[in-house]
Motif scaffolding. Structure first.
Motif, mmCIF file in Angstrom:
data_model
loop_
_atom_site.group_PDB
_atom_site.id
_atom_site.type_symbol
_atom_site.label_atom_id
_atom_site.label_comp_id
_atom_site.label_asym_id
_atom_site.label_seq_id
_atom_site.Cartn_x
_atom_site.Cartn_y
_atom_site.Cartn_z
ATOM 1 N N MET A 1 23.930 -9.045 18.361
ATOM 2 C CA MET A 1 23.237 -10.121 19.072
ATOM 3 C C MET A 1 21.821 -10.295 18.547
ATOM 4 O O MET A 1 21.349 -11.424 18.381
ATOM 5 C CB MET A 1 23.232 -9.840 20.571
ATOM 6 C CG MET A 1 24.598 -9.920 21.208
ATOM 7 S SD MET A 1 24.645 -9.261 22.879
ATOM 8 C CE MET A 1 23.752 -10.535 23.763
ATOM 9 N N LEU A 2 21.130 -9.186 18.270
ATOM 10 C CA LEU A 2 19.771 -9.262 17.733
ATOM 11 C C LEU A 2 19.782 -9.926 16.366
ATOM 12 O O LEU A 2 18.916 -10.758 16.064
ATOM 13 C CB LEU A 2 19.158 -7.869 17.653
ATOM 14 C CG LEU A 2 17.748 -7.809 17.059
ATOM 15 C CD1 LEU A 2 16.760 -8.570 17.947
ATOM 16 C CD2 LEU A 2 17.306 -6.374 16.880
ATOM 17 N N ARG A 3 20.748 -9.570 15.541
ATOM 18 C CA ARG A 3 20.849 -10.184 14.223
ATOM 19 C C ARG A 3 21.059 -11.691 14.321
ATOM 20 O O ARG A 3 20.454 -12.474 13.578
ATOM 21 C CB ARG A 3 21.988 -9.538 13.447
ATOM 22 C CG ARG A 3 21.854 -9.742 11.957
ATOM 23 C CD ARG A 3 22.895 -8.990 11.203
ATOM 24 N NE ARG A 3 23.841 -10.000 10.733
ATOM 25 C CZ ARG A 3 25.095 -9.788 10.487
ATOM 26 N NH1 ARG A 3 25.613 -8.608 10.669
ATOM 27 N NH2 ARG A 3 25.867 -10.745 10.050
ATOM 28 N N LEU B 1 17.785 -13.520 15.513
ATOM 29 C CA LEU B 1 16.732 -13.699 14.515
ATOM 30 C C LEU B 1 16.855 -15.016 13.758
ATOM 31 O O LEU B 1 15.895 -15.463 13.136
ATOM 32 C CB LEU B 1 16.738 -12.519 13.536
ATOM 33 C CG LEU B 1 16.343 -11.175 14.141
ATOM 34 C CD1 LEU B 1 16.495 -10.068 13.121
ATOM 35 C CD2 LEU B 1 14.936 -11.215 14.709
ATOM 36 N N HIS B 2 18.022 -15.648 13.817
ATOM 37 C CA HIS B 2 18.235 -16.916 13.125
ATOM 38 C C HIS B 2 18.135 -18.124 14.049
ATOM 39 O O HIS B 2 18.309 -19.254 13.595
ATOM 40 C CB HIS B 2 19.600 -16.907 12.433
ATOM 41 C CG HIS B 2 19.724 -15.830 11.407
ATOM 42 N ND1 HIS B 2 19.052 -15.866 10.208
ATOM 43 C CD2 HIS B 2 20.405 -14.661 11.416
ATOM 44 C CE1 HIS B 2 19.325 -14.782 9.515
ATOM 45 N NE2 HIS B 2 20.149 -14.028 10.233
ATOM 46 N N ILE B 3 17.844 -17.910 15.315
ATOM 47 C CA ILE B 3 17.704 -19.015 16.268
ATOM 48 C C ILE B 3 16.257 -19.472 16.262
ATOM 49 O O ILE B 3 15.348 -18.700 16.562
ATOM 50 C CB ILE B 3 18.132 -18.584 17.689
ATOM 51 C CG1 ILE B 3 19.602 -18.176 17.699
ATOM 52 C CG2 ILE B 3 17.876 -19.707 18.681
ATOM 53 C CD1 ILE B 3 20.065 -17.612 19.028
ATOM 54 N N ARG C 1 16.713 -17.062 25.857
ATOM 55 C CA ARG C 1 17.989 -16.834 26.545
ATOM 56 C C ARG C 1 18.812 -15.766 25.840
ATOM 57 O O ARG C 1 19.413 -14.909 26.476
ATOM 58 C CB ARG C 1 18.781 -18.138 26.638
ATOM 59 C CG ARG C 1 18.235 -19.070 27.682
ATOM 60 C CD ARG C 1 18.964 -20.372 27.753
ATOM 61 N NE ARG C 1 20.398 -20.194 27.913
ATOM 62 C CZ ARG C 1 21.278 -21.071 27.458
ATOM 63 N NH1 ARG C 1 20.898 -22.140 26.822
ATOM 64 N NH2 ARG C 1 22.565 -20.866 27.646
ATOM 65 N N MET C 2 18.843 -15.797 24.518
ATOM 66 C CA MET C 2 19.581 -14.790 23.762
ATOM 67 C C MET C 2 18.912 -13.422 23.893
ATOM 68 O O MET C 2 19.593 -12.398 23.960
ATOM 69 C CB MET C 2 19.669 -15.210 22.291
ATOM 70 C CG MET C 2 20.536 -14.339 21.461
ATOM 71 S SD MET C 2 22.261 -14.616 21.864
ATOM 72 C CE MET C 2 23.019 -14.082 20.378
#
Length: 140
Positions: free
Chosen positions: A91-93, A96-98, A106-107
């Protein structure tokens, strides 16, 4: 359960688990069932997702901790910990692209909840980071 029913039958969510449930339950009729979504206000959606995820992780941990069902150091509890750790890294990975701040926050909330589930199981099993590398004297 009420939150899940609202999400599954009424809205198009950004929550992948709900989208998966809608796809599996309604197949080709998904657009008919979820045709007129309720008003999508970001703060309401964030609150609902936060509440749903926190209660789900709470229920999973209570089931895992209860000695009648599993217990603190049962293999299934350890598997839940590993899945939560790997899931939070994934999820962290993705996070990082959002680029938009709102979606990123939210993520981040979801990532922290999943990661903290693993932290609680590890802490409950007696792992203490302060004890690592100390040879009898107090750690700095």
């Amino acid at each position: 359960m009420m939150f899940a029913l609202i999400y599954i039958f009424s809205i198009r969510a950004g929550f992948h688990a709900i989208n998966w449930c809608q796809k599996k339950l309604f197949c080709d009729k998904r657009d008919i069932v979820v045709a007129r979504p309720i008003t999508r206000h970001v703060s309401i959606v964030t609150f609902m997702e936060l509440t749903t995820m926190m209660w789900l992780s709470y229920l999973v941990l209570m089931f895992c901790y209860d000695p009648v069902f599993l217990g603190d150091s049962h293999p299934v509890t350890i598997i839940v910990t590993i899945v939560c750790t790997v899931g939070s890294m994934y999820m962290l990975r993705r996070e990082l692209h959002i680029r938009p701040w709102g979606a990123n926050i939210r993520m981040a909330i979801a990532t922290v909840i999943v990661f903290w589930t693993a932290v609680e199981v590890v802490a409950r099993n007696g792992f203490n980071i302060r004890d690592m590398g100390c040879s009898g004297e107090p750690c700095p």
